[in-house]
Design an enzyme around this catalytic site. Sequence first.
Site, PDB file in Angstrom:
ATOM      1  CD  GLU A  49      41.049   0.842 -50.518  1.00 25.88           C
ATOM      2  OE1 GLU A  49      41.184   1.239 -51.805  1.00 25.88           O
ATOM      3  OE2 GLU A  49      42.244   0.572 -50.166  1.00 25.88           O
ATOM      4  CD  GLU A 101      44.380  -2.052 -45.499  1.00 24.63           C
ATOM      5  OE1 GLU A 101      45.130  -1.184 -46.199  1.00 24.63           O
ATOM      6  OE2 GLU A 101      43.522  -2.540 -45.723  1.00 24.63           O
TER       7      GLU A 101
HETATM    8  O1  G3I Z   1      53.854 -10.737 -57.288  1.00 24.79           O
HETATM    9  C1  G3I Z   1      54.035  -9.833 -58.555  1.00 24.79           C
HETATM   10  C2  G3I Z   1      55.391 -10.054 -59.187  1.00 24.79           C
HETATM   11  O2  G3I Z   1      55.516 -11.436 -59.686  1.00 24.79           O
HETATM   12  C3  G3I Z   1      55.474  -9.272 -60.333  1.00 24.79           C
HETATM   13  O3  G3I Z   1      56.847  -9.633 -60.854  1.00 24.79           O
HETATM   14  C4  G3I Z   1      55.316  -7.798 -60.021  1.00 24.79           C
HETATM   15  C5  G3I Z   1      55.507  -6.914 -61.053  1.00 24.79           C
HETATM   16  O4  G3I Z   1      55.159  -5.559 -60.356  1.00 24.79           O
HETATM   17  O5  G3I Z   1      54.145  -7.550 -59.411  1.00 24.79           O
HETATM   18  C6  G3I Z   1      53.944  -8.483 -58.185  1.00 24.79           C
HETATM   19  O6  G3I Z   1      52.557  -8.300 -57.664  1.00 24.79           O
HETATM   20  C7  G3I Z   1      52.281  -7.075 -57.008  1.00 24.79           C
HETATM   21  C8  G3I Z   1      51.870  -7.488 -55.639  1.00 24.79           C
HETATM   22  O7  G3I Z   1      51.758  -6.220 -54.863  1.00 24.79           O
HETATM   23  C9  G3I Z   1      52.610  -8.339 -54.813  1.00 24.79           C
HETATM   24  O8  G3I Z   1      53.991  -7.616 -54.516  1.00 24.79           O
HETATM   25  C10 G3I Z   1      51.355  -5.912 -57.657  1.00 24.79           C
HETATM   26  O9  G3I Z   1      52.113  -5.791 -58.750  1.00 24.79           O
HETATM   27  C11 G3I Z   1      51.025  -4.984 -56.703  1.00 24.79           C
HETATM   28  O10 G3I Z   1      50.161  -4.151 -57.581  1.00 24.79           O
HETATM   29  C12 G3I Z   1      50.638  -5.489 -55.342  1.00 24.79           C
HETATM   30  O11 G3I Z   1      50.233  -4.158 -54.598  1.00 24.79           O
HETATM   31  C13 G3I Z   1      49.815  -4.395 -53.543  1.00 24.79           C
HETATM   32  C14 G3I Z   1      48.443  -3.774 -53.616  1.00 24.79           C
HETATM   33  O12 G3I Z   1      47.604  -3.661 -52.200  1.00 24.79           O
HETATM   34  C15 G3I Z   1      47.413  -4.092 -54.745  1.00 24.79           C
HETATM   35  O13 G3I Z   1      47.016  -5.264 -54.508  1.00 24.79           O
HETATM   36  C16 G3I Z   1      50.499  -4.041 -52.210  1.00 24.79           C
HETATM   37  O14 G3I Z   1      51.502  -5.081 -52.076  1.00 24.79           O
HETATM   38  C17 G3I Z   1      49.617  -3.960 -50.887  1.00 24.79           C
HETATM   39  O15 G3I Z   1      50.238  -3.526 -49.683  1.00 24.79           O
HETATM   40  C18 G3I Z   1      48.415  -3.127 -51.217  1.00 24.79           C
HETATM   41  O16 G3I Z   1      47.608  -3.296 -50.009  1.00 24.79           O
HETATM   42  C19 G3I Z   1      46.469  -2.325 -50.114  1.00 24.79           C
HETATM   43  C20 G3I Z   1      45.387  -3.003 -49.576  1.00 24.79           C
HETATM   44  O17 G3I Z   1      44.957  -4.465 -49.801  1.00 24.79           O
HETATM   45  C21 G3I Z   1      43.955  -2.327 -49.455  1.00 24.79           C
HETATM   46  N1  G3I Z   1      44.413  -1.039 -48.676  1.00 24.79           N
HETATM   47  C22 G3I Z   1      45.508  -0.102 -49.311  1.00 24.79           C
HETATM   48  C23 G3I Z   1      46.705  -0.896 -49.311  1.00 24.79           C
HETATM   49  C24 G3I Z   1      47.827  -0.259 -49.667  1.00 24.79           C
HETATM   50  O18 G3I Z   1      47.623  -0.181 -51.374  1.00 24.79           O
END
Ligand code: G3I
Length: 382
Positions: free
Chosen positions: A175, A291
């Site tokens: 991105e 994705e």
């Molecule tokens: O694991 C922690 C947990 O311990 C905590 O209690 C919780 C509090 O909110 O957060 C958890 O981590 C989260 C993580 O996903 C695991 O579930 C993060 O907050 C959250 O920001 C993270 O979101 C991910 C996001 O990327 C940012 O990394 C999404 O699951 C994931 O589907 C999303 O994937 C992205 C691709 O990498 C790039 N393209 C877009 C796509 C969707 O946004």
Amino acid sequence: MTNSSSRRKFIEGISKTAGAMTLEPFAGAWPRTGNAIEFPNAAAPGIEQLKDLAERKGLLYGTATEHGKLSGDPAFAALVAQQCDLLVPEGELKWNTLRPTPDTFNFAPSDELYAFTQQHRMKYRGHTLVWHEALPKWFAGYATQSNAESLLTTHISKVVGHYAGKMQSWDVINEALLPEDRRSDGLRNSPWLALLGPGYIETALRAAAQADPSAMLVWNETWIEEDTSLVESKRQSFLQHLGGLKKRNVPIHGIGIQSHLMGDQNNIGGANFQRFLHEISEMNLKILITEMDIRDFKLPADSRERDRIVSEKYAQYLSSVLQHKSVIAVLTWGLSDRYTWIAKTNPRSDGAAVRPLPFDENLSPKPAFYAIAKAFEETQRR
Ligand code: G3I
């Protein structure tokens, strides 16, 4: 099990769940009433495996997931192993998981996912080495223009080196483009751009190639599927950057098209997008659909109607991209509605559970599954 017996089992499975529906032979002919393709919407015992349908055409099918979802949910893990040939970690290879501190690396979560792929003879792809999101809390206060290059190249060398020879491909860049930031080069005003300038892209690709000369290096982008003027300008910037990298012999082997689509989008996969895919192919770059999922928060409440619309969107999009033989892999961002990022980021205002993926929350195949299966069945062999 031979092809014909597995197909027979597949048809029996569908007809059992689809009730009285009369089925034509599976090979491409799908049950229809009038013009609408009727997809059974329940578990079809003995269903085909998307990975097999893909493999028969030289494609890889896979999904994103997290190690905790596999270790904590054996039925889901079994479905992933049954349906997928390729796994990508949803978070385990991002900086905020990998890098607890500036001096340490935590490979354990990703290594657990890698072990799962090896146990089930699957491939593993890395996501992602350079992104503006998912940076650890220490990053902003630690990274400076003087240490950023070494911070980036050390990260890439260590992480790519850890999996050298083991990765199907790497999302090196993720991105990096954002036309809304109005830069002439179309780049996103990311922390990496602020720290290192546009050269961070070449630096990252070269570091990855040095750490694993065998790895397929990919630049992964989002929101490039629609035919709008803004998205077209993003695609043109992408082509410019890719052309420049190729001209300078910077190692890059493919692009990722994230394909996070909306169920109410009507201008995806159009002529300009098709032209873009053709130009990418002409550059001898591979294309990975990295994705794919289809958000249904703007679709009607009735779940059967939503499932039908989502399945038709999958069918429309895949028939558009799979025409290009440089498309070598299709991954959905999740396999079952039981686990989707969309539930958090794009929930429905009526509170109904979102239904973006091929399998429902009970791990039963949905019309989306059959639409993807049909697209693999109908595409040309690579
Ligand atoms: O694991 C922690 C947990 O311990 C905590 O209690 C919780 C509090 O909110 O957060 C958890 O981590 C989260 C993580 O996903 C695991 O579930 C993060 O907050 C959250 O920001 C993270 O979101 C991910 C996001 O990327 C940012 O990394 C999404 O699951 C994931 O589907 C999303 O994937 C992205 C691709 O990498 C790039 N393209 C877009 C796509 C969707 O946004």
